[in-house]
Structure formats: C-alpha cells, structure tokens
Design an enzyme around this catalytic site. Structure first.
Site, short mmCIF file in Angstrom:
data_model
loop_
_atom_site.label_atom_id
_atom_site.label_comp_id
_atom_site.label_asym_id
_atom_site.label_seq_id
_atom_site.Cartn_x
_atom_site.Cartn_y
_atom_site.Cartn_z
N CYS A 1 0.82 -1.23 0.00
CA CYS A 1 0.00 0.00 0.00
C CYS A 1 0.85 1.27 0.00
CB CYS A 1 -0.95 -0.01 1.19
SG CYS A 1 -1.97 -1.49 1.24
N HIS B 1 -3.54 7.07 2.11
CA HIS B 1 -3.91 5.72 1.71
C HIS B 1 -5.25 5.37 2.36
CE1 HIS B 1 -4.06 1.56 0.93
NE2 HIS B 1 -3.75 1.18 2.15
N ASN C 1 -9.99 -0.54 -0.18
CA ASN C 1 -8.53 -0.41 -0.14
C ASN C 1 -7.97 -0.93 -1.46
OD1 ASN C 1 -5.79 -0.72 0.29
ND2 ASN C 1 -5.99 -1.63 2.31
N1 COA Z 1 -17.85 -9.15 8.97
C1 COA Z 1 -18.29 -9.45 10.20
N2 COA Z 1 -17.47 -9.75 11.20
C2 COA Z 1 -16.16 -9.78 10.95
C3 COA Z 1 -15.63 -9.49 9.69
C4 COA Z 1 -16.54 -9.17 8.67
N3 COA Z 1 -16.14 -8.88 7.42
N4 COA Z 1 -14.29 -9.60 9.74
C5 COA Z 1 -13.97 -9.93 10.98
N5 COA Z 1 -15.11 -10.05 11.73
C6 COA Z 1 -15.25 -10.41 13.12
C7 COA Z 1 -14.07 -11.18 13.66
O1 COA Z 1 -14.19 -12.55 13.36
C8 COA Z 1 -14.17 -10.89 15.13
O2 COA Z 1 -15.15 -11.73 15.67
P1 COA Z 1 -14.97 -12.37 17.13
O3 COA Z 1 -14.88 -11.19 18.06
O4 COA Z 1 -16.18 -13.20 17.30
O5 COA Z 1 -13.70 -13.16 17.07
C9 COA Z 1 -14.71 -9.47 15.18
O6 COA Z 1 -15.29 -9.23 13.90
C10 COA Z 1 -13.66 -8.44 15.46
O7 COA Z 1 -12.54 -8.71 14.61
P2 COA Z 1 -11.28 -7.81 14.63
O8 COA Z 1 -10.26 -8.37 13.67
O9 COA Z 1 -10.88 -7.56 16.05
O10 COA Z 1 -11.88 -6.46 14.04
P3 COA Z 1 -11.21 -5.07 13.93
O11 COA Z 1 -12.02 -4.06 14.62
O12 COA Z 1 -9.73 -5.15 14.25
O13 COA Z 1 -11.36 -4.77 12.38
C11 COA Z 1 -10.01 -4.80 10.39
C12 COA Z 1 -10.75 -5.64 11.43
C13 COA Z 1 -9.36 -5.73 9.39
C14 COA Z 1 -11.04 -3.93 9.69
C15 COA Z 1 -8.96 -3.92 11.10
O14 COA Z 1 -8.15 -4.71 11.93
C16 COA Z 1 -8.07 -3.19 10.13
O15 COA Z 1 -8.51 -2.35 9.37
N6 COA Z 1 -6.76 -3.47 10.18
C17 COA Z 1 -5.81 -2.84 9.32
C18 COA Z 1 -5.93 -3.51 8.01
C19 COA Z 1 -5.16 -2.83 6.97
O16 COA Z 1 -5.03 -1.65 6.95
N7 COA Z 1 -4.69 -3.67 6.06
C20 COA Z 1 -4.10 -3.28 4.88
C21 COA Z 1 -2.83 -2.62 5.09
S1 COA Z 1 -2.93 -1.23 4.16
#
Ligand code: COA
Length: 335
Positions: free
Chosen positions: A121, A262, A292
């Site tokens: 990214c 980004h 993204n």
């Molecule tokens: N729909 C519904 N639930 C979802 C889901 C989806 N698409 N994806 C994950 N979950 C669930 C998980 O399974 C978890 O459930 P649990 O509590 O029963 O285990 C819950 O939601 C929370 O998951 P978590 O990973 O803690 O969520 P989060 O608030 O951290 O959000 C991201 C997840 C991926 C959106 C976040 O971590 C993020 O944006 N990270 C950075 C990613 C990024 O920038 N990546 C690219 C680099 S540029």
C-alpha cells in the site's frame, strides 16, 4: 495559506490520471457471499462498495489506462517518458515486470526503462520518492509513476476478514522538472519494518513455497492478514511520517490544505487526524466507493480530487500510506 516553503522543489506532478473497473461490488453483495453485514463493514472500515476487474482485464490494462489519462493531463506523449515505475503486488506475471507490458500498451519508446516495485500500500509513495530523485539528478526528465492493484484475483473470497476490504484500480502521475514557482514535490520520506512482514502476505507462489496442488488446495496463494497487528502500527507510523513531512518543510498542520492518504480504514485515518492535528474534514476520503486499492489508493484519490476541483494548483497536499512489509511513507506536494 502561509507561504513557508523554504526550498524550491526539483520535481513536480505534471499530470494525474486514474482508472477503476466498471463492476461495483457492494457490501450487500458481500452479505450473500460470506458471513458479514453492511453495518459491520461500514462501522469498522468506512467501505460501502469497491470495484472489481472484468474477466480478462489485467493489471497492465488498468495501469496503461491510468497512464494514458495522466499523460493527457500533462500534455505529453508516451514517447516523452524516460522511466516507467509500476508499484504493484499484483503484477500480470512474476516475470517479466508489469512495467514492460505498460511500455508496450501505451506506446512508450522501445528502449524506455521500467520496473515494478513491491511496497504494497506504500508503493505509490515509494515510487514518487524514486521518481523525484531521478528528475532531481537529471537522470530522467519525465517519469511515469503508476500504483495499480488487481487484488480481487488474490483474495480468499471465503475469508470475511480480508475479502471485504480490498478493491481493484489504478492511478498514475507524470513527474517532471519543477518550474521556478515553488510548486512541486517538496519532500518524500519512506520507511520499512520487516518484523511484521508476515502479518500481511501471500505465502505461496514465490520461491519459498512454490505453487503446487497443495498450496492451491490450502489457499496459500491468496492474501493472509492479521488485521489487528497492522492496525496498531498504522496509526503510529502514519502519524510519525506525516509529522516528519510537516517538520521537514517548516509547515504546521494549519498549512496543510488536504491530506491525501492511503485509504485502508477510516478509523485509522481518524486516529492519524487526532494525533497529527489536521482535522478529518481536510482528509480526502473515497474509501466508501473504492475500498482499499493498495498502491493505487493515493493516486486514485489524488486524481479524483484534482478532476473534481477539490485539490487545486498551489495547495499543500500531505500524502501518507502504510501497508504490507510493513512499508510506509509520506510526501509533501505543493500541487
Ligand atoms: N464481517 C463481520 N465480522 C467480521 C468481519 C466481517 N467482514 N471480519 C472480521 N469479523 C469479526 C471477527 O471474526 C471478530 O469476531 P470475534 O470477536 O467473534 O472473534 C470481530 O469481527 C472483530 O474482529 P477484529 O479483527 O478484532 O476487528 P477489527 O475491529 O480489528 O477490524 C479490520 C478488522 C481488518 C477492519 C482492522 O483490523 C483493520 O482495518 N486493520 C488494518 C488492516 C489494513 O489496513 N490492512 C491493509 C494494510 S494497508
């Protein structure tokens, strides 16, 4: 807008362009594919829909279209380009570079050098940094920098933790020598931290784990991400790189007309906004429509903002990006 820039930039962004595929995949469409909801995706990420490349459409097709649009804006021909940089982690093929396919598709000179760079990214900021140095040294006059990703082909469409986040698209800029008017690329800063290399990766298909029936059966050739690992460092590192860009140029948060970040997650950007002191209403956000798009996200936002009149000549733009590697960086551009 305070005129506090002390140095005359060597290179400027002479033209911008972007291309996104026609097909829209909404959160409601995703609800039918995996156990997710529009509400979860919007609240956790800010994404409402993303674009998906058509069957047969390639990374170099999208890159070439964005490049043609940037060249037209710069009022240059493809034969005026001296170097082609393609930032991507989804190349047409592992070998050769996508840059060579782009050279052929846009009609650049047959001896025009080009290469791909893989900084996920952050790829566009890395590319801008390299282009600025080629132009600054006089090694090249016009450099094409393209950020392009076709992530839909390497996503695991059964993994709700990743498949809802990403989209396809391309953005491009032409970097040319600055004029004597204070406008241009005032600074670029790029960084990397390999300790988190495996938090966001495509494990198989390279030399460490060559493609085999087993890797395909186990979906090891698709994107794997530990989202929370990335989230934690994203706010901290994006803020640090943004503050460095401001300090380097003797600017305060008030001097920034727009942040062109980004687009990974609107919650990450809210954290960066709070910490670096530029309010969210000066962050150019289009994550709701494109998701993204990795290395394409900054140049897509930049070109969209230029074309809709939000980002105007002479404005101070702060760009920042972070992604797999982890790699991150910032750029300060007086448009
Ligand atoms: N729909 C519904 N639930 C979802 C889901 C989806 N698409 N994806 C994950 N979950 C669930 C998980 O399974 C978890 O459930 P649990 O509590 O029963 O285990 C819950 O939601 C929370 O998951 P978590 O990973 O803690 O969520 P989060 O608030 O951290 O959000 C991201 C997840 C991926 C959106 C976040 O971590 C993020 O944006 N990270 C950075 C990613 C990024 O920038 N990546 C690219 C680099 S540029």
């Amino acid at each position: 807008m305070a005129d506090v820039s002390t140095t005359q930039p060597a290179a400027r962004i002479a033209g911008t362009g972007h291309y996104v595929p026609e097909k829209v995949l909404t959160n409601l469409d995703l609800e039918k594919m995996v156990d997710t909801s529009d509400q979860w995706i919007v609240e956790r990420t800010g994404i409402r829909e993303r674009r998906i490349a058509a069957e047969g459409e390639t990374t170099s097709d999208m890159a070439a279209e964005a490049a043609r649009r940037a060249l037209a804006k710069a009022e240059l021909e493809a034969t005026d380009i001296d170097l082609i940089l393609v930032a991507t982690v989804t190349p047409d093929m592992p070998l050769p570079s996508t840059a060579m396919f782009v050279q052929q598709k846009i009609g650049a000179r047959a001896d025009c050098p080009g290469f791909d760079l893989a900084a996920a990214c952050a790829g566009f900021i890395y590319g801008l940094s390299i282009a600025e140095k080629y132009v600054r040294t006089g090694a090249a006059k016009n450099v094409l920098v393209i950020g392009v990703e076709l992530l839909s082909r390497v996503l695991d469409w059964t993994d709700r933790g990743t498949c809802v986040l990403f989209g396809d698209g391309a953005g491009a800029v032409v970097v040319s020598p600055a004029r004597d008017d204070g406008r241009g690329i005032a600074s670029t800063h790029i960084y990397g931290d390999g300790r988190l290399a495996e938090s966001l990766c495509i494990p198989a298909g390279g030399s460490r784990e060559p493609a085999s029936h087993e890797t395909v059966d186990k979906n090891r050739h698709l994107v794997k991400m530990i989202g929370q690992d990335i989230f934690k460092v994203a706010v901290k590192n994006l803020t640090a790189a943004s503050v460095t860009a401001l300090e380097h140029n003797g600017l305060s948060p008030d001097d920034v007309d727009w942040v062109v970040p980004h687009q990974a997650n609107s919650r990450i950007l809210e954290g960066v906004s709070r910490r670096c002191g530029v309010p969210m209403d000066r962050f150019y956000i289009n994550i709701d429509r494109f998701g993204n798009t990795s290395s394409a996200s900054v140049p897509i936002a930049l070109d969209e903002g230029v074309r809709n009149g939000t980002l105007k000549p002479g404005m101070n733009l702060l760009m920042c990006a972070l992604g797999g590697g982890i790699a991150w960086g910032s750029a300060l551009v007086r448009l």
